[in-house]
Scaffold this motif. Structure first.
Motif, PDB file in Angstrom:
ATOM      1  N   UNK A  57       7.677  -5.720  98.997  1.00 26.15           N
ATOM      2  CA  UNK A  57       9.125  -6.278  99.388  1.00 26.15           C
ATOM      3  C   UNK A  57      10.375  -4.399  99.788  1.00 26.15           C
ATOM      4  N   UNK A  58       9.739  -3.149  99.228  1.00 23.93           N
ATOM      5  CA  UNK A  58      10.578  -2.395  99.098  1.00 23.93           C
ATOM      6  C   UNK A  58       9.937  -1.456 100.927  1.00 23.93           C
ATOM      7  N   UNK A  59       8.063  -1.596 100.445  1.00 25.05           N
ATOM      8  CA  UNK A  59       7.967  -0.959 102.097  1.00 25.05           C
ATOM      9  C   UNK A  59       7.761  -1.387 102.777  1.00 25.05           C
ATOM     10  N   UNK A  60       8.141  -2.649 103.140  1.00 22.90           N
ATOM     11  CA  UNK A  60       8.779  -3.645 104.572  1.00 22.90           C
ATOM     12  C   UNK A  60       9.879  -3.491 104.539  1.00 22.90           C
ATOM     13  N   UNK A  61      10.573  -3.163 103.694  1.00 26.68           N
ATOM     14  CA  UNK A  61      12.236  -2.775 104.484  1.00 26.68           C
ATOM     15  C   UNK A  61      12.342  -1.215 104.212  1.00 26.68           C
ATOM     16  N   UNK A  62      11.564  -0.688 104.789  1.00 30.82           N
ATOM     17  CA  UNK A  62      11.791   0.486 104.875  1.00 30.82           C
ATOM     18  C   UNK A  62      11.290   0.361 105.821  1.00 30.82           C
ATOM     19  N   UNK A  63      10.060   0.019 106.454  1.00 30.30           N
ATOM     20  CA  UNK A  63       8.951  -0.188 107.331  1.00 30.30           C
ATOM     21  C   UNK A  63      10.361  -0.506 108.710  1.00 30.30           C
ATOM     22  N   UNK A  64      10.956  -1.564 108.059  1.00 30.13           N
ATOM     23  CA  UNK A  64      12.400  -1.946 109.118  1.00 30.13           C
ATOM     24  C   UNK A  64      12.984  -1.407 109.552  1.00 30.13           C
ATOM     25  N   UNK A  65      13.449  -0.599 108.340  1.00 31.94           N
ATOM     26  CA  UNK A  65      14.138   0.683 108.425  1.00 31.94           C
ATOM     27  C   UNK A  65      14.591   1.435 109.740  1.00 31.94           C
ATOM     28  N   UNK A  66      13.111   1.109 110.236  1.00 28.88           N
ATOM     29  CA  UNK A  66      12.947   2.576 110.885  1.00 28.88           C
ATOM     30  C   UNK A  66      13.327   2.521 112.419  1.00 28.88           C
ATOM     31  N   UNK A  67      13.419   1.496 112.763  1.00 30.09           N
ATOM     32  CA  UNK A  67      14.104   0.786 114.040  1.00 30.09           C
ATOM     33  C   UNK A  67      15.193  -0.477 113.956  1.00 30.09           C
ATOM     34  N   UNK A  68      15.816  -0.620 112.665  1.00 28.22           N
ATOM     35  CA  UNK A  68      16.544  -2.011 112.268  1.00 28.22           C
ATOM     36  C   UNK A  68      17.784  -1.491 111.566  1.00 28.22           C
ATOM     37  N   UNK A  69      19.063  -2.014 111.996  1.00 26.51           N
ATOM     38  CA  UNK A  69      20.397  -1.898 110.685  1.00 26.51           C
ATOM     39  C   UNK A  69      19.534  -3.179 109.313  1.00 26.51           C
ATOM     40  N   UNK A  70      20.737  -2.885 109.256  1.00 32.40           N
ATOM     41  CA  UNK A  70      20.269  -3.488 107.271  1.00 32.40           C
ATOM     42  C   UNK A  70      21.557  -5.405 108.370  1.00 32.40           C
ATOM     43  N   UNK A  71      21.247  -5.638 107.242  1.00 34.41           N
ATOM     44  CA  UNK A  71      22.257  -7.017 107.836  1.00 34.41           C
ATOM     45  C   UNK A  71      23.352  -7.009 106.803  1.00 34.41           C
ATOM     46  N   UNK A  72      24.657  -7.692 108.133  1.00 28.98           N
ATOM     47  CA  UNK A  72      26.062  -7.621 107.313  1.00 28.98           C
ATOM     48  C   UNK A  72      25.845  -8.754 105.857  1.00 28.98           C
ATOM     49  N   UNK A  73      27.018  -8.798 105.283  1.00 29.39           N
ATOM     50  CA  UNK A  73      26.744  -9.353 104.021  1.00 29.39           C
ATOM     51  C   UNK A  73      26.427 -10.831 103.977  1.00 29.39           C
ATOM     52  N   UNK A  74      26.820 -11.035 104.980  1.00 33.41           N
ATOM     53  CA  UNK A  74      27.433 -12.707 104.968  1.00 33.41           C
ATOM     54  C   UNK A  74      26.107 -13.499 105.575  1.00 33.41           C
ATOM     55  N   UNK A  75      24.672 -12.027 106.071  1.00 30.88           N
ATOM     56  CA  UNK A  75      23.533 -12.552 106.568  1.00 30.88           C
ATOM     57  C   UNK A  75      22.888 -12.551 105.404  1.00 30.88           C
ATOM     58  N   UNK A  76      22.698 -12.095 104.105  1.00 32.08           N
ATOM     59  CA  UNK A  76      21.878 -11.918 102.844  1.00 32.08           C
ATOM     60  C   UNK A  76      21.098 -13.656 102.634  1.00 32.08           C
TER      61      UNK A  76
END
Ligand code: AMP
Ligand code: MG
Length: 327
Positions: free
Chosen positions: A293-312
């Motif tokens: 999960x950590x690695x996939x999140x890190x890959x996504x962070x290279x092109x995307x901002x995190x999501x707003x809390x209400x979308x978690x």
């Protein structure tokens, strides 16, 4: 970049911290606690979620301590948002959301199946593989095309992990039972005929489950051997057809069942025939873990901002082939 990953889709609650430098990843820590139901019984979602809630703070602090990292040092937090058991998924999401909102750290919902694949690719060095994902929750043959992992074959009913676990439980073993079945199967070479069902490029295991239960009283080791030979040959046939169709030159097995040596042997011989490189996720990281999960999140962070809390939120039936992969 430092990322915390939280996995809680089913039996495992895990936190891991990875460091990403360019395209390279390094696992700094990966701590897990696994919910074990009583012998002969399957996962009870409420009991598993209680296990995760009770163990989450200990797993998190051990993970930070082992990595030598403070929460404030983290660049992102990722959690497995699905697919999985609702009550279990919600524990991981609550932990991620609480940390992200209190410490003001960007948060990323990650598809659990994508996590299995991305960590498998990172650890083995596979570049553009046909992927066989075989676990408690999945049995899928996948290839990446036009921003999505496309399904080239899957189970029509239960997964390969469920098949092994249900057989094991009916024999009174503690779940998960794959390792125990592998040990028993290695003690026999006596094949008993069992239903072999491949439909097109999909497999069906429910008939095999019932038939194997019936032969257990005649010999447990023979039953385990025959079960593995039949189920793995079915997977081998479907995988071989997908390899031939897609023309991929790499095969990668991921998911908890990737730990099985006999499955690897069968798929290795398929690869040999197709002049294809064979990769298998390292045993320690084949099953569910926070590193995925950590690695996939890190890959996504290279092109995307995190999501707003209400979308978690969490999505119990979030299919991998609906996820757009842009990195
Ligand atoms: P996962 O859902 O990815 O954590 O994978 C869990 C599944 O992997 C369970 O169904 C286990 O029984 C199965 N498993 C673990 N080790 C083995 C093994 N050595 N052989 C076959 N299945 C295994
Ligand atoms: Mg899994």
């Amino acid at each position: 970049m430092l990322g915390l990953g939280i996995e809680s889709t089913a039996h495992t609650f895990s936190c891991a911290i990875l460091e990403k430098k360019g395209k390279k990843g390094k696992i700094l820590s990966d701590i897990r606690k696994i919910y074990r139901p009583p012998d002969g019984e399957g996962i009870h979602p409420r009991e598993a979620s209680r296990h995760h809630a009770e163990n989450s703070s200990e797993v998190l602090s051990e993970c930070l301590q082992k990595a030598g990292v403070k929460i404030n040092d983290l660049d992102i937090i990722s959690y497995a948002a699905g697919p999985g058991l609702g009550p279990c998924l919600r524990i991981g999401a609550v932990v991620a959301r609480s940390l992200a909102s209190y410490y003001k750290i960007p948060v990323y919902p990650v598809n659990h199946a994508l996590g299995h694949i991305e960590l498998g690719k990172m650890l083995t060095g596979a570049k553009d593989p046909l992927v066989l994902l075989v676990s408690g929750g999945h049995t899928m043959i996948l290839a990446f095309l036009s921003k999505k992992w496309r399904v080239f074959g899957e189970t029509l009913d239960i997964t390969l992990g469920q098949l092994l676990d249900q057989i094991g439980r009916s024999a009174g073993f503690a779940s998960p039972c794959g390792t125990k079945i592998e040990e028993l199967a290695a003690k026999s070479t006596n094949y008993v005929n069992l239903p072999y069902v491949v439909k097109g490029n999909d497999v069906s295991f429910s008939g095999l489950l019932s038939a194997t239960k019936q032969i257990i009283p005649k010999g447990l080791e023979d039953a385990c051997f025959s079960l593995q030979e039949t189920a793995f040959a079915m997977i081998g046939e479907a995988t071989e057809r997908a390899l031939s169709f897609t023309g991929k030159k790499e095969l990668l097995i991921v998911g908890g069942v990737a730990a099985n040596k006999r499955l690897s042997e069968i798929l290795q011989s398929v690869c040999k025939r197709h002049n294809c490189k064979f990769f298998v996720s390292p045993r320690q990281y084949a099953g569910d873990c926070g590193s995925q999960i950590s690695w996939t999140g890190l890959l996504e962070s290279s092109i995307k901002q995190g999501v707003p809390l209400e979308e978690t939120f969490v999505r119990q039936s979030w299919r991998l082939d609906t996820v757009e992969v842009m990195y």
